[in-house]
Design a protein around this motif. Structure first.
Motif, mmCIF file in Angstrom:
data_model
loop_
_atom_site.group_PDB
_atom_site.id
_atom_site.type_symbol
_atom_site.label_atom_id
_atom_site.label_comp_id
_atom_site.label_asym_id
_atom_site.label_seq_id
_atom_site.Cartn_x
_atom_site.Cartn_y
_atom_site.Cartn_z
ATOM 1 N N ALA A 45 1.395 55.760 -85.534
ATOM 2 C CA ALA A 45 0.361 54.926 -84.901
ATOM 3 C C ALA A 45 0.814 53.475 -84.769
ATOM 4 O O ALA A 45 0.460 52.786 -83.818
ATOM 5 C CB ALA A 45 -0.936 54.999 -85.705
ATOM 6 N N LYS A 46 1.592 52.995 -85.745
ATOM 7 C CA LYS A 46 2.047 51.600 -85.719
ATOM 8 C C LYS A 46 3.317 51.411 -84.918
ATOM 9 O O LYS A 46 3.694 50.279 -84.605
ATOM 10 C CB LYS A 46 2.342 51.117 -87.152
ATOM 11 C CG LYS A 46 1.131 50.625 -87.912
ATOM 12 C CD LYS A 46 1.542 50.040 -89.254
ATOM 13 C CE LYS A 46 2.401 48.801 -89.160
ATOM 14 N NZ LYS A 46 1.696 47.527 -89.252
ATOM 15 N N GLY A 47 4.065 52.498 -84.658
ATOM 16 C CA GLY A 47 5.399 52.343 -84.101
ATOM 17 C C GLY A 47 6.302 51.660 -85.103
ATOM 18 O O GLY A 47 7.136 50.823 -84.762
ATOM 19 N N PRO A 133 -0.400 49.871 -94.434
ATOM 20 C CA PRO A 133 0.199 48.651 -93.898
ATOM 21 C C PRO A 133 -0.847 47.938 -93.041
ATOM 22 O O PRO A 133 -1.923 48.484 -92.808
ATOM 23 C CB PRO A 133 1.339 49.176 -93.030
ATOM 24 C CG PRO A 133 0.826 50.488 -92.523
ATOM 25 C CD PRO A 133 -0.070 51.053 -93.603
ATOM 26 N N SER A 134 -0.526 46.742 -92.581
ATOM 27 C CA SER A 134 -1.473 46.049 -91.715
ATOM 28 C C SER A 134 -1.723 46.881 -90.448
ATOM 29 O O SER A 134 -0.816 47.531 -89.932
ATOM 30 C CB SER A 134 -0.936 44.664 -91.358
ATOM 31 O OG SER A 134 0.380 44.749 -90.866
ATOM 32 N N ALA A 135 -2.974 46.858 -89.972
ATOM 33 C CA ALA A 135 -3.413 47.769 -88.901
ATOM 34 C C ALA A 135 -3.143 47.173 -87.521
ATOM 35 O O ALA A 135 -4.056 46.918 -86.734
ATOM 36 C CB ALA A 135 -4.897 48.096 -89.069
ATOM 37 N N ASN A 136 -1.853 46.942 -87.239
ATOM 38 C CA ASN A 136 -1.432 46.418 -85.938
ATOM 39 C C ASN A 136 -0.169 47.155 -85.522
ATOM 40 O O ASN A 136 0.512 47.756 -86.353
ATOM 41 C CB ASN A 136 -1.120 44.917 -86.049
ATOM 42 C CG ASN A 136 -0.134 44.630 -87.172
ATOM 43 O OD1 ASN A 136 -0.540 44.528 -88.337
ATOM 44 N ND2 ASN A 136 1.137 44.531 -86.854
ATOM 45 N N ARG A 137 0.157 47.098 -84.222
ATOM 46 C CA ARG A 137 1.452 47.601 -83.773
ATOM 47 C C ARG A 137 2.541 46.862 -84.538
ATOM 48 O O ARG A 137 2.431 45.664 -84.786
ATOM 49 C CB ARG A 137 1.645 47.372 -82.272
ATOM 50 C CG ARG A 137 0.715 48.151 -81.380
ATOM 51 C CD ARG A 137 1.055 49.628 -81.263
ATOM 52 N NE ARG A 137 2.391 49.875 -80.733
ATOM 53 C CZ ARG A 137 2.988 51.081 -80.740
ATOM 54 N NH1 ARG A 137 2.351 52.127 -81.253
ATOM 55 N NH2 ARG A 137 4.171 51.225 -80.234
ATOM 56 N N VAL A 141 0.894 40.435 -84.386
ATOM 57 C CA VAL A 141 0.043 39.637 -85.269
ATOM 58 C C VAL A 141 -0.886 40.551 -86.065
ATOM 59 O O VAL A 141 -1.484 41.482 -85.510
ATOM 60 C CB VAL A 141 -0.790 38.635 -84.437
ATOM 61 C CG1 VAL A 141 -1.677 37.801 -85.343
ATOM 62 C CG2 VAL A 141 0.116 37.724 -83.618
ATOM 63 N N SER A 142 -1.029 40.295 -87.363
ATOM 64 C CA SER A 142 -1.875 41.121 -88.217
ATOM 65 C C SER A 142 -3.355 40.929 -87.893
ATOM 66 O O SER A 142 -3.761 39.854 -87.464
ATOM 67 C CB SER A 142 -1.632 40.771 -89.691
ATOM 68 O OG SER A 142 -0.275 40.954 -90.016
ATOM 69 N N PRO A 143 -4.178 41.976 -88.103
ATOM 70 C CA PRO A 143 -5.600 41.911 -87.745
ATOM 71 C C PRO A 143 -6.477 41.412 -88.899
ATOM 72 O O PRO A 143 -6.378 41.890 -90.016
ATOM 73 C CB PRO A 143 -5.939 43.376 -87.443
ATOM 74 C CG PRO A 143 -4.999 44.156 -88.321
ATOM 75 C CD PRO A 143 -3.775 43.304 -88.552
ATOM 76 N N LEU A 169 -4.362 36.335 -95.081
ATOM 77 C CA LEU A 169 -2.904 36.514 -95.148
ATOM 78 C C LEU A 169 -2.628 37.721 -96.022
ATOM 79 O O LEU A 169 -3.342 37.949 -96.996
ATOM 80 C CB LEU A 169 -2.255 35.331 -95.864
ATOM 81 C CG LEU A 169 -1.912 34.076 -95.114
ATOM 82 C CD1 LEU A 169 -1.182 33.135 -96.086
ATOM 83 C CD2 LEU A 169 -1.015 34.372 -93.929
ATOM 84 N N GLU A 170 -1.545 38.457 -95.739
ATOM 85 C CA GLU A 170 -1.191 39.609 -96.561
ATOM 86 C C GLU A 170 -0.973 39.202 -98.024
ATOM 87 O O GLU A 170 -0.717 38.033 -98.337
ATOM 88 C CB GLU A 170 0.098 40.257 -96.045
ATOM 89 C CG GLU A 170 -0.051 40.940 -94.704
ATOM 90 C CD GLU A 170 0.097 39.992 -93.525
ATOM 91 O OE1 GLU A 170 0.146 38.763 -93.733
ATOM 92 O OE2 GLU A 170 0.174 40.488 -92.390
ATOM 93 N N SER A 171 -1.004 40.217 -98.882
ATOM 94 C CA SER A 171 -0.816 39.997 -100.316
ATOM 95 C C SER A 171 0.567 39.427 -100.619
ATOM 96 O O SER A 171 1.528 39.645 -99.881
ATOM 97 C CB SER A 171 -0.992 41.324 -101.052
ATOM 98 O OG SER A 171 -0.055 42.281 -100.583
ATOM 99 N N LYS A 218 11.347 41.339 -87.159
ATOM 100 C CA LYS A 218 10.466 40.519 -86.333
ATOM 101 C C LYS A 218 9.041 40.833 -86.761
ATOM 102 O O LYS A 218 8.686 41.979 -86.964
ATOM 103 C CB LYS A 218 10.648 40.892 -84.868
ATOM 104 C CG LYS A 218 9.580 40.326 -83.950
ATOM 105 C CD LYS A 218 9.628 40.942 -82.566
ATOM 106 C CE LYS A 218 8.261 41.503 -82.225
ATOM 107 N NZ LYS A 218 7.994 41.629 -80.818
ATOM 108 N N HIS A 219 8.230 39.838 -86.930
ATOM 109 C CA HIS A 219 6.936 40.086 -87.532
ATOM 110 C C HIS A 219 5.908 39.089 -87.044
ATOM 111 O O HIS A 219 6.250 37.974 -86.667
ATOM 112 C CB HIS A 219 7.063 39.960 -89.053
ATOM 113 C CG HIS A 219 6.679 41.215 -89.769
ATOM 114 N ND1 HIS A 219 7.604 42.087 -90.265
ATOM 115 C CD2 HIS A 219 5.475 41.750 -90.045
ATOM 116 C CE1 HIS A 219 6.983 43.104 -90.835
ATOM 117 N NE2 HIS A 219 5.685 42.927 -90.729
ATOM 118 N N TYR A 220 4.657 39.487 -87.099
ATOM 119 C CA TYR A 220 3.535 38.558 -86.935
ATOM 120 C C TYR A 220 3.579 37.822 -85.602
ATOM 121 O O TYR A 220 3.046 36.728 -85.473
ATOM 122 C CB TYR A 220 3.525 37.516 -88.073
ATOM 123 C CG TYR A 220 3.770 38.097 -89.439
ATOM 124 C CD1 TYR A 220 2.803 38.896 -90.045
ATOM 125 C CD2 TYR A 220 4.960 37.881 -90.116
ATOM 126 C CE1 TYR A 220 3.012 39.448 -91.283
ATOM 127 C CE2 TYR A 220 5.181 38.425 -91.364
ATOM 128 C CZ TYR A 220 4.211 39.206 -91.954
ATOM 129 O OH TYR A 220 4.426 39.747 -93.177
HETATM 130 MG MG MG Z 1 2.360 43.980 -91.586
#
Ligand code: MG
Ligand code: TXA
Length: 310
Positions: A45-47, A133-137, A141-143, A169-171, A218-220
Motif C-alpha cells: 500500500a505504501k510502495g 509505518p506512517s500512513a503515506n506513500r 510527507v507524513s500525515p 513528528l514521528e517518534s 528520500k523522505h518527507y
Molecule cells: Mg515514514
C-alpha cells in the motif's frame, strides 16, 4: 471505504487487513505484526522498499517481554516516556511472534506504545503487536490528519479518525542493541530529555544504513522544491513561506508554524504546513530558520531530508 469505527478497525486488523490509525505523532498504516500476509499489505500500500523495517506498536509494557530481550536501559526509558513518542530498537527474543518482514530481516525489533487514547484502546482490543509505518506513500510527507491519509493513499483506504495529531513528528528512535545507546532518528521527544533519563549521551551511528535503513531514503518530501533558512523572498519566484516567529513581507503565500517561535507548536504544525503549501499555483516552499534546540533538531532533520530528497 474511508472512515471506520474503532471496533471495525480492530476487526480488520484481526482479519489481516490494513487500516490507517491515529497516533499522537502521525497517522500509521497498521496491520497485525504477527501475520506475514498482513505485513506484506503495508509494504504494498505504501510502495515501501522491503529493506526498511517497521515499528511494532503495543498497548502495554508487559507485552514487551515475549518480543525482545530484557534491557535495563529500555526499562528506564519505557517508564519515563511510554506511552509516548519514543521507539526502542531491541534484540528480538528467541520466539518473537513478530514476522521477520517487520524487522526487514534484522535480528532487532523496533517497539513503541503510542499515547493517543484511540490507538491505545484499539491496541488493547487487538491484543497483538501492530506494525505501523506512517500512513503515506513511501517518501512523501507524513500525515497528521485523516484527510492527509486519504489524499496520499487514496479514498478507499479505511481510516480511524482520531483528529489532528498532537505531536506531529514521528517518534524518536533509540537503538539499544549494543553497549552504547544510539540515536537512530530524532523525533517527538528531544534528545536532551532522553539523555537526562539515561544518564549518558546518545551515540550517532557511523553507518546509518546498517543501523536504521529508513534514514537514508528520500523522505518527507512535498512535490515543490524546498528552500531552507529563508529570511526574505527571492525576486521573481512565487514561494509560499513556512514561517517561524515574525512573518517577513513579500511571499506569495504563508503558513505559520508558530507565531511565538515555540518548537513544540511548530512540530505539531510542520506536516500540515508542508501539505498546505504544496500547491500548484506556487513555485516553491521557503522555510524560515528554526533553532536546533529541543524539538528544533527533529524539525530540521525532516526539513533537510525533504529538501535533499528531490
Ligand atoms: Mg515514514
Ligand atoms: O511516530 C512514529 O514512529 C510513526 C507512528 C505511526 O508510530 N511511525 C513511523 O514509522 O514513523 P516509519 O516506518 O515511518 O519509521 C520507522 C523508523 C524507520 O526510520 C526505520 O528504519 C526504523 O524506524 N526502524 C524500524 N525498525 C528498525 C530496526 N529493527 N532497526 C533499526 N531501525 C529500525
Amino acid at each position: 471505504m474511508g472512515y471506520v469505527t474503532r471496533d471495525e478497525a480492530a476487526r480488520r486488523l484481526l482479519a489481516g487487513d490494513v487500516v490507517a490509525i491515529p497516533t499522537e505523532t502521525v497517522y500509521g498504516l497498521a496491520a497485525d505484526a504477527t501475520n506475514a500476509a498482513a505485513v506484506a499489505r503495508i509494504y504494498a500500500a505504501k510502495g515501501r522498499p522491503d529493506f526498511n523495517p517497521l515499528i511494532s506498536h503495543i498497548a502495554d509494557p508487559t507485552q514487551l517481554a515475549g518480543l525482545t530481550l530484557p534491557d535495563s536501559r529500555a526499562d528506564r526509558l519505557a517508564a519515563a516516556f511510554w506511552p509516548g513518542p519514543l521507539t526502542l530498537v531491541l534484540s528480538r527474543a528467541p520466539n518473537c511472534p513478530v514476522v521477520a518482514a517487520v524487522s526487514a530481516g534484522l535480528d532487532s525489533l523496533a517497539v513503541r506504545i503510542p499515547s493517543h487514547p484511540l490507538a491505545r484502546e484499539l491496541l488493547a482490543m487487538v491484543g497483538r503487536p501492530v506494525a505501523a509505518p506512517s500512513a503515506n506513500r513511501s517518501g512523501h510527507v507524513s500525515p497528521t490528519t485523516p484527510e492527509h491519509v486519504l489524499a496520499s493513499l487514496g479514498p478507499d483506504m479505511p481510516v480511524l479518525d482520531g483528529g489532528p495529531c498532537q505531536v506531529g513528528l514521528e517518534s524518536t528512535v533509540v537503538g539499544l542493541t549494543g553497549p552504547q545507546p544510539l540515536l537512530l532518528r530524532p523525533g517527538g521527544i528531544a534528545v536532551e530529555t532522553i539523555e537526562a533519563v539515561l544518564g549518558e549521551r546518545l551515540g550517532h551511528p557511523q553507518d546509518a544504513k546498517l543501523q536504521s535503513p529508513g534514514m537514508l531514503l528520500k523522505h518527507y518530501a512535498p512535490a515543490l522544491p524546498l528552500r531552507l533558512d529563508a529570511t526574505a523572498p527571492l525576486p521573481g519566484l512565487r514561494e509560499g513561506l513556512l514561517s517561524f516567529g515574525p512573518v517577513p513581507a513579500g511571499f506569495a503565500a504563508q503558513y505559520s508554524l508558530s507565531a511565538s517561535g515555540d518548537a513544540a507548536e511548530a512540530a505539531a504544525n510542520l506536516y500540515a504546513g508542508l501539505h498546505a503549501l504544496d500547491r500548484t499555483d506556487l513555485q516553491g516552499i521557503a522555510v524560515a530558520p528554526i533553532p536546533e534546540a529541543g524539538l528544533g533538531a527533529a524539525i530540521n532533520d525532516r526539513l533537510r531530508r525533504a529538501a535533499r530528497g528531490r
